[in-house]
Design a protein around this motif. Structure first.
Motif, mmCIF file in Angstrom:
data_model
loop_
_atom_site.group_PDB
_atom_site.id
_atom_site.type_symbol
_atom_site.label_atom_id
_atom_site.label_comp_id
_atom_site.label_asym_id
_atom_site.label_seq_id
_atom_site.Cartn_x
_atom_site.Cartn_y
_atom_site.Cartn_z
ATOM 1 N N GLN A 109 0.800 -1.215 0.000
ATOM 2 C CA GLN A 109 0.000 0.000 0.000
ATOM 3 C C GLN A 109 0.842 1.279 0.000
ATOM 4 O O GLN A 109 0.310 2.364 0.215
ATOM 5 C CB GLN A 109 -0.914 0.014 1.245
ATOM 6 C CG GLN A 109 -1.999 -1.025 1.239
ATOM 7 C CD GLN A 109 -3.138 -0.696 0.285
ATOM 8 O OE1 GLN A 109 -3.188 0.384 -0.311
ATOM 9 N NE2 GLN A 109 -4.054 -1.630 0.110
ATOM 10 N N SER A 110 2.154 1.151 -0.245
ATOM 11 C CA SER A 110 3.004 2.347 -0.160
ATOM 12 C C SER A 110 3.810 2.607 -1.430
ATOM 13 O O SER A 110 4.950 3.070 -1.375
ATOM 14 C CB SER A 110 3.939 2.253 1.047
ATOM 15 O OG SER A 110 4.722 1.070 0.988
ATOM 16 N N GLN A 111 3.229 2.267 -2.578
ATOM 17 C CA GLN A 111 3.830 2.608 -3.878
ATOM 18 C C GLN A 111 5.254 2.095 -4.035
ATOM 19 O O GLN A 111 6.105 2.745 -4.645
ATOM 20 C CB GLN A 111 3.803 4.129 -4.089
ATOM 21 C CG GLN A 111 2.407 4.730 -4.086
ATOM 22 C CD GLN A 111 2.403 6.230 -4.335
ATOM 23 O OE1 GLN A 111 3.444 6.841 -4.615
ATOM 24 N NE2 GLN A 111 1.238 6.837 -4.234
ATOM 25 N N THR A 113 7.566 1.644 -1.703
ATOM 26 C CA THR A 113 8.585 2.148 -0.779
ATOM 27 C C THR A 113 8.731 1.288 0.475
ATOM 28 O O THR A 113 9.574 1.573 1.314
ATOM 29 C CB THR A 113 8.269 3.589 -0.321
ATOM 30 O OG1 THR A 113 7.142 3.571 0.580
ATOM 31 C CG2 THR A 113 7.959 4.493 -1.502
ATOM 32 N N GLY A 149 -1.951 3.730 0.218
ATOM 33 C CA GLY A 149 -1.863 4.058 -1.197
ATOM 34 C C GLY A 149 -0.901 5.188 -1.506
ATOM 35 O O GLY A 149 -0.642 5.490 -2.671
ATOM 36 N N THR A 150 -0.344 5.817 -0.469
ATOM 37 C CA THR A 150 0.674 6.847 -0.671
ATOM 38 C C THR A 150 2.061 6.234 -0.451
ATOM 39 O O THR A 150 2.182 5.098 0.005
ATOM 40 C CB THR A 150 0.485 8.020 0.298
ATOM 41 O OG1 THR A 150 0.767 7.575 1.647
ATOM 42 C CG2 THR A 150 -0.942 8.549 0.244
ATOM 43 N N ALA A 151 3.085 7.014 -0.757
ATOM 44 C CA ALA A 151 4.456 6.511 -0.594
ATOM 45 C C ALA A 151 4.860 6.431 0.874
ATOM 46 O O ALA A 151 5.845 5.776 1.217
ATOM 47 C CB ALA A 151 5.435 7.404 -1.345
#
Length: 232
Positions: A109-111, A113, A149-151
């Protein structure tokens, strides 16, 4: 009639011996690769960290509450807001040992990272530096929790949170190097399953070793859900 003398085929023996050596070398390489893949890597050396379960202990009470949390999990954040003060009080007054298990199930869920792994690694970095700062670090991480969903936060931001929570500058390299990343992966696999759930989920809570079912056992009332269970 004289006997026919058989000559030793040294070339064939040499080829066979070489083949055996190659097989042994390949086997050794495969064994080493597998052992490395299955190794927990560097284990955090701290009086507060259980090297087998990955629990970071807060308090020293006879009863136990174990929390398995992912720092990108929004429900974990909600759990912290609702139950965190009660758990902290129970640990402070000697009723429980609060065992915090930082795990990583939401890296997807963290692109790319691997925020969950990096955040859990940072919690161990703080515990090794000074376990007295772990609870402050946990609260601060939730206060700045990124959305799924973010980095997520970068290593520098996580290190700043850790140092603001009281950790020394030594955590910076520990966080950026991902010192305990493999350990995080290893202990994540040890997270107990909740009843009726087929995969690891967070938060997972256990009271004196009994795993609670989030959907039916957690109502949002810490007195009912935690204190009453501890009192039997």
């Amino acid at each position: 009639m004289s006997a026919v003398r058989k000559s030793t085929n040294w070339f064939a023996l040499g080829v066979t011996a070489a083949a055996v050596v190659i097989v042994l070398v390949i086997g050794g390489v495969v064994w080493f690769a597998n052992s490395q893949a299955n190794s927990p890597g560097t284990v955090p050396e701290s009086s507060a960290v259980d090297p087998d379960t990955g629990a970071i202990a807060v308090g020293s009470g006879e009863q136990t509450v174990d929390t398995y949390v992912d720092f990108m999990c929004p429900v974990c954040n909600s759990f912290e807001q609702a139950y965190g003060p009660t758990l902290q009080q129970l640990a402070d007054d000697g009723t429980i040992t609060l065992n915090i298990h930082p795990i990583a199930i939401l890296d997807r869920q963290s692109q790319g990272t691997a925020f969950s792994t990096r955040a859990a690694n940072a919690a161990y970095c703080v515990a090794v530096d000074d376990p007295a700062n772990v609870t402050a670090f946990v609260k601060a991480m939730y206060a700045q929790q990124p959305s799924e969903g973010t980095a997520g936060l970068d290593d520098a931001a996580i290190a700043t949170i850790a140092k603001n929570a009281g950790a020394s500058d030594a955590v910076t390299s520990c966080i950026s190097d991902g010192t305990y990343s493999r350990f995080v992966a290893a202990v994540t696999e040890k997270t107990p399953l909740q009843a009726g759930v087929s995969s690891i989920s967070t938060p997972t809570i256990a009271i004196n070793g009994t795993v609670l079912a989030n959907r039916t056992d957690l109502t949002g009332d810490p007195q009912k859900d935690i204190v009453e269970r501890l009192n039997g």
